[in-house]
Enzyme design. Sequence first.
Site, PDB file in Angstrom:
ATOM      1  N   ALA A 118      -2.924   3.951   2.603  1.00  0.00           N
ATOM      2  CA  ALA A 118      -1.853   3.429   1.750  1.00  0.00           C
ATOM      3  C   ALA A 118      -0.758   4.459   1.466  1.00  0.00           C
ATOM      4  O   ALA A 118       0.430   4.180   1.708  1.00  0.00           O
ATOM      5  CB  ALA A 118      -2.453   2.867   0.460  1.00  0.00           C
ATOM      6  N   ARG A 176       2.634  -4.480   6.899  1.00  0.00           N
ATOM      7  CA  ARG A 176       1.280  -4.766   6.406  1.00  0.00           C
ATOM      8  C   ARG A 176       1.404  -5.268   4.968  1.00  0.00           C
ATOM      9  O   ARG A 176       2.224  -4.762   4.198  1.00  0.00           O
ATOM     10  CB  ARG A 176       0.373  -3.526   6.478  1.00  0.00           C
ATOM     11  CG  ARG A 176       0.152  -3.061   7.928  1.00  0.00           C
ATOM     12  CD  ARG A 176      -0.927  -2.000   8.031  1.00  0.00           C
ATOM     13  NE  ARG A 176      -2.253  -2.577   7.782  1.00  0.00           N
ATOM     14  CZ  ARG A 176      -3.348  -1.836   7.584  1.00  0.00           C
ATOM     15  NH1 ARG A 176      -3.271  -0.518   7.588  1.00  0.00           N
ATOM     16  NH2 ARG A 176      -4.516  -2.428   7.367  1.00  0.00           N
ATOM     17  N   ARG A 236      -2.017   5.080   9.170  1.00  0.00           N
ATOM     18  CA  ARG A 236      -2.641   4.161   8.225  1.00  0.00           C
ATOM     19  C   ARG A 236      -3.075   4.939   6.993  1.00  0.00           C
ATOM     20  O   ARG A 236      -3.014   6.166   6.959  1.00  0.00           O
ATOM     21  CB  ARG A 236      -3.780   3.331   8.833  1.00  0.00           C
ATOM     22  CG  ARG A 236      -4.646   3.914   9.892  1.00  0.00           C
ATOM     23  CD  ARG A 236      -5.604   5.009   9.484  1.00  0.00           C
ATOM     24  NE  ARG A 236      -6.295   4.771   8.238  1.00  0.00           N
ATOM     25  CZ  ARG A 236      -6.665   5.730   7.405  1.00  0.00           C
ATOM     26  NH1 ARG A 236      -6.427   7.004   7.686  1.00  0.00           N
ATOM     27  NH2 ARG A 236      -7.284   5.462   6.286  1.00  0.00           N
ATOM     28  N   GLN A 240     -12.807   4.039  10.926  1.00  0.00           N
ATOM     29  CA  GLN A 240     -11.989   5.102  10.334  1.00  0.00           C
ATOM     30  C   GLN A 240     -12.856   6.197   9.717  1.00  0.00           C
ATOM     31  O   GLN A 240     -12.411   7.338   9.568  1.00  0.00           O
ATOM     32  CB  GLN A 240     -11.041   4.536   9.261  1.00  0.00           C
ATOM     33  CG  GLN A 240      -9.937   3.647   9.792  1.00  0.00           C
ATOM     34  CD  GLN A 240     -10.321   2.180   9.789  1.00  0.00           C
ATOM     35  OE1 GLN A 240     -11.508   1.834   9.785  1.00  0.00           O
ATOM     36  NE2 GLN A 240      -9.345   1.306   9.786  1.00  0.00           N
ATOM     37  N   ASN A 255      -9.280  -2.417  -1.393  1.00  0.00           N
ATOM     38  CA  ASN A 255      -9.492  -1.261  -0.514  1.00  0.00           C
ATOM     39  C   ASN A 255     -10.178  -1.786   0.738  1.00  0.00           C
ATOM     40  O   ASN A 255     -10.551  -2.959   0.836  1.00  0.00           O
ATOM     41  CB  ASN A 255     -10.323  -0.181  -1.220  1.00  0.00           C
ATOM     42  CG  ASN A 255     -10.323   1.144  -0.479  1.00  0.00           C
ATOM     43  OD1 ASN A 255      -9.278   1.621  -0.041  1.00  0.00           O
ATOM     44  ND2 ASN A 255     -11.492   1.736  -0.304  1.00  0.00           N
ATOM     45  N   LYS A 256     -10.360  -0.909   1.703  1.00  0.00           N
ATOM     46  CA  LYS A 256     -10.942  -1.260   3.005  1.00  0.00           C
ATOM     47  C   LYS A 256     -12.171  -2.153   2.846  1.00  0.00           C
ATOM     48  O   LYS A 256     -13.012  -1.911   1.979  1.00  0.00           O
ATOM     49  CB  LYS A 256     -11.313   0.036   3.730  1.00  0.00           C
ATOM     50  CG  LYS A 256     -11.967  -0.121   5.085  1.00  0.00           C
ATOM     51  CD  LYS A 256     -11.189  -0.974   6.065  1.00  0.00           C
ATOM     52  CE  LYS A 256      -9.784  -0.475   6.293  1.00  0.00           C
ATOM     53  NZ  LYS A 256      -8.926  -1.500   6.953  1.00  0.00           N
ATOM     54  N   ASP A 290      -5.882   0.618  -1.862  1.00  0.00           N
ATOM     55  CA  ASP A 290      -4.641   0.187  -1.231  1.00  0.00           C
ATOM     56  C   ASP A 290      -3.697  -0.479  -2.223  1.00  0.00           C
ATOM     57  O   ASP A 290      -2.478  -0.463  -2.038  1.00  0.00           O
ATOM     58  CB  ASP A 290      -4.939  -0.744  -0.054  1.00  0.00           C
ATOM     59  CG  ASP A 290      -5.452   0.060   1.124  1.00  0.00           C
ATOM     60  OD1 ASP A 290      -6.648   0.404   1.131  1.00  0.00           O
ATOM     61  OD2 ASP A 290      -4.645   0.395   2.010  1.00  0.00           O
TER      62      ASP A 290
END
Lengths: 347, 347
Positions: free
Chosen positions: A52, A89, A50, A194, A245-246, A235
């Site tokens: 990007a 994804r 994982r 993460q 992003n996350k 991302d």
Amino acid sequence: MSYVPVIRHLYLEGRELAILDQRALPSEERIMRLKNAEQVYGAIKSLAVRGAPAIGIAAAYGIYVHLANKDLFTIDEALEAVDLLKSARPTAYNLFYTLARQEKIIRSGKSPGLILDMLFTEAKRIHDEDLEQSARMAGFGAELIRDGDGIISHCNAGGLATGGNGTSVALIYEAHRAGKRIKVYVDETRPLLQGSRLTAWELEKAGVPYEIITDSMAGTVMQSGKANIVLVGADRIALNGDFANKIGTYSLAVLAKYHGIPFYTVAPVSTFDPDTPDGKSIPIEQRDPIEVLEFAGIRTAPGGAKAYNPAFDVTPSELVSGIVCDRGLISCPYDENIKIVVDREQK
Amino acid sequence: MSYVPVIRHLYLEGRELAILDQRALPSEERIMRLKNAEQVYGAIKSLAVRGAPAIGIAAAYGIYVHLANKDLFTIDEALEAVDLLKSARPTAYNLFYTLARQEKIIRSGKSPGLILDMLFTEAKRIHDEDLEQSARMAGFGAELIRDGDGIISHCNAGGLATGGNGTSVALIYEAHRAGKRIKVYVDETRPLLQGSRLTAWELEKAGVPYEIITDSMAGTVMQSGKANIVLVGADRIALNGDFANKIGTYSLAVLAKYHGIPFYTVAPVSTFDPDTPDGKSIPIEQRDPIEVLEFAGIRTAPGGAKAYNPAFDVTPSELVSGIVCDRGLISCPYDENIKIVVDREQK
């Protein structure tokens, strides 16, 4: 420029793509060996690999190993594999960026043998570019980190999220190498942790001082003055500077704004999407609610409970102090400055 | 006024204090029976019973059961038990408030037999007052919730956090009972998941629509317009309106301010500390980092990792739209208006 503890977690071994299974970290360092597009698709979708830039590289290698393990292949088969990998994804742009480069080769009209050689070379080049980009981002961005800084990081934007050196964490490695006394407040990053599983694992290996916090502590860490800069990855970055992003990144950006703390996103040019005008146009992956409702198979919510589980959020560019990319530091006006970078890339 | 699904989780059975062990929820409904101050201290410290009003009630009962299970007791022994219970947790004011009421009885100069009767009566009164206060807060505060609202809740400020009816969740129960179509976004509330484990369990039982979110999703839920009000409890409210509540509350308040969303805290008068002028004076409990680094005994961070684990944060009054207490809705200027409530309470 080779300043960082490169994490070798994504590499070719003959006709296999070896990846360090990030789901098993930090308790186990388990290598998966992938031979075809279906396996690479599974590894990306399940987050074994994982980040990007890393999924872009894995997909580029994935097409190569998929075709290299066949005696013969048709162009249609190759394009089907590209389509499969594209569907793994939806949010990170790098996946589409690197697959577009491989697709161009597949559609070049060359012979299958030559195409295979070119796919190999291109995947290697994409990986090498990533390492070079990390070094360049670190070079441009490490100056933003001052001696004594407390840095909030979110998710994992380190070596594991890239070809091995990181995006925002590359700046941290470089500042640390340069002797700056820094401390990283590592957002654990729910639901999949993460931050505590991966970023802490990297910082521990690199000897960078850090402390893990729950995502909900970022506010009090800023309020108390412990943290004075926020560095995150991206991302997908839209042409106006909005970026995905996350999940949780947007909250950090609002908190940083409120506290007058600089907030930077760090990403290579492969994260800029020339077809996405603004944040509203970025597709946001919705993941299985079970990720929020269970931990390691143990239920943490009542039986009937529902959960919301977007994997990403969108931070509008007005909350961003600057974007560190491998071409330099992009600041306002984002639309004009991003256009310069993207136009140059497309040439 | 009896509109809410009272959760019977804290009650006397003869000379034992029965509590529903909140650490085991939602998977198991386990009753603990406590006979002395040491056991009640342990239950409060380990969060078997938690929530500012609930620990105040448990401590008041705790003194009673501690002495009721002795053949004889001295005033010194009784005061030692008070001191032990006071030391269980430092932040929630209700603990000190109810123990001060019991201590006054112990120091009254009455005979041990009479003191025991009075401690029993006072503990029951404290519990009854709590139920009445919940109803009054719900009556005053439910009007703040409009038909169609999306409500963000944090931690557990429901029946389990009180004598049985809740503080901020009491408003939600009342709005639901009144037929308003609402949806609660339940912050899971790391590290100990009181939102997903406890608030979701309560809302599920009560039939109130809800969805669990990670704490990091509150920003995107506000940004998208899904949520338009934030309701939280409080562990201690200072005279200027600053208040301590579960870690993450401060971030929610900043996010609400940025999005122009009302942010209310809901607490009975026993939460107001007449000796605390402002938020800076509130002691913040630091808990074991293992709560952040492990889940159910499974390590989620590398071996050497450190974590920061303050149990609470402080929200300054300028971020608060209003304080719903059992005397009504307190708004700016907080210092003047809180003084009126506290002075009246002390008479």
